[in-house]
Enzyme design. Structure first.
Site, short mmCIF file in Angstrom:
data_model
loop_
_atom_site.label_atom_id
_atom_site.label_comp_id
_atom_site.label_asym_id
_atom_site.label_seq_id
_atom_site.Cartn_x
_atom_site.Cartn_y
_atom_site.Cartn_z
N ARG A 1 54.34 -11.43 3.25
CA ARG A 1 54.78 -10.09 3.65
C ARG A 1 55.39 -10.18 5.05
NH1 ARG A 1 51.36 -4.43 3.74
NH2 ARG A 1 50.09 -5.46 5.34
N HIS B 1 50.86 -6.94 9.44
CA HIS B 1 49.69 -6.53 10.22
C HIS B 1 48.84 -7.72 10.69
CE1 HIS B 1 50.32 -2.25 9.73
NE2 HIS B 1 50.45 -2.41 8.42
N ASP C 1 63.63 -20.07 4.56
CA ASP C 1 63.92 -21.45 4.94
C ASP C 1 62.65 -22.29 5.13
OD1 ASP C 1 66.64 -21.14 4.76
OD2 ASP C 1 67.01 -21.02 6.92
N GLU D 1 55.79 3.14 0.49
CA GLU D 1 54.53 3.62 1.05
C GLU D 1 54.69 4.89 1.87
OE1 GLU D 1 53.08 0.46 3.60
OE2 GLU D 1 55.13 -0.28 3.83
N ASP E 1 49.38 3.79 3.90
CA ASP E 1 50.43 4.54 4.60
C ASP E 1 50.83 5.79 3.83
OD1 ASP E 1 51.50 3.20 7.18
OD2 ASP E 1 51.21 1.52 5.82
#
Length: 252
Positions: A72, A48, A86, A151, A177
């Site tokens: 996230r 988000h 990476d 969620e 959610d």
């Protein structure tokens, strides 16, 4: 020389609650500032928050080793997971997990063949200190921490199966959610939602996995901490800044 030690992963098994903060502003200076405030972990939010690969890289560098960064990602895309690993992310939070099969594929995404499907290119990357860690490929997996975010009602229904997937270190319950999916949009504190949340957290811990959640409700946070939730986020940079500015203005 092995891959860098992941203290966040190690502490998940200690029985303590690690306290975290969400970073949604996507700014390296904010991440650096937050890293000096004593939180155990900071989430760089690529789902988000306005974060691309180079934004995440900049914030990882800004945080350094003062606390544990958790990245996230947007979703369970294997290519994005590979890139985040990476650039040096060692703990990933993958949202919108709804089945054990999906969870197993995420596990494959963080592992090199023959155990997984992560592309081999770390010799060019920050993760191996640009190939200064000669045995990175052999030791990376041990220090990677995988957190899955459940969620939705479908995810809750599949939770017990998800918890059986080998390679999952912890499961994070996304109350916002979940509340929306339960017809309580914008009301994650609703008793009906909290009943499901608390049951899920209890099941996660009973299965021997680490449980996590985010809330800015201090009463709920205290309850989760008393429950023994292993990784608990108690606010965000956005919320703290907005609240602090409003409080300062209202004082005058």
């Amino acid at each position: 020389m092995p891959a860098p030690h992941n203290s966040f992963k190690a502490r998940l098994k200690s029985g303590e609650t690690q306290i975290g903060l969400w970073l949604g502003l996507g700014d390296p200076s904010v991440a650096e500032l937050a890293s000096h405030t004593g939180f155990d972990w900071l989430v760089i939010d690529g789902e988000h928050g306005p974060n691309g690969l180079r934004d995440v890289l900049a914030q990882l560098r800004a945080i350094g080793d003062r606390c544990s960064p958790v990245v996230r990602v947007r979703n369970d895309d294997r290519a994005e997971i590979k890139q985040m690993l990476d650039v040096g992310a060692q703990t990933l939070l993958v949202p919108m997990i709804e089945t054990a099969a999906q969870a197993a594929e995420v596990v494959r995404s963080i592992r090199y063949a023959p155990r997984g499907a992560r592309g081999v290119g770390a010799a060019l990357a920050r993760a191996s200190s640009y190939n200064a860690i000669p045995d990175y490929l052999q030791t990376a997996e041990t220090e990677l921490c995988l957190l899955l975010q459940v969620e939705s009602t479908k995810g809750i229904e599949a939770l017990d199966d998800i918890l059986q997937v080998e390679g999952v270190d912890g499961v994070f319950i996304g109350p916002a959610d979940l509340a929306a999916d339960m017809n309580h949009l914008g009301k994650p504190d609703a008793p009906e939602v909290q009943a499901v949340v608390n049951d899920a957290l209890t099941r996660i811990r009973a299965a021997g996995r680490a449980a996590g959640i985010l809330t800015s409700n201090r009463s709920l946070a205290a309850g989760y901490q008393d429950m023994g939730v292993e990784f608990l986020a108690v606010g965000s940079d956005v919320g703290v800044l907005m609240g602090g500015l409003k409080a300062l203005r209202s004082a005058f």
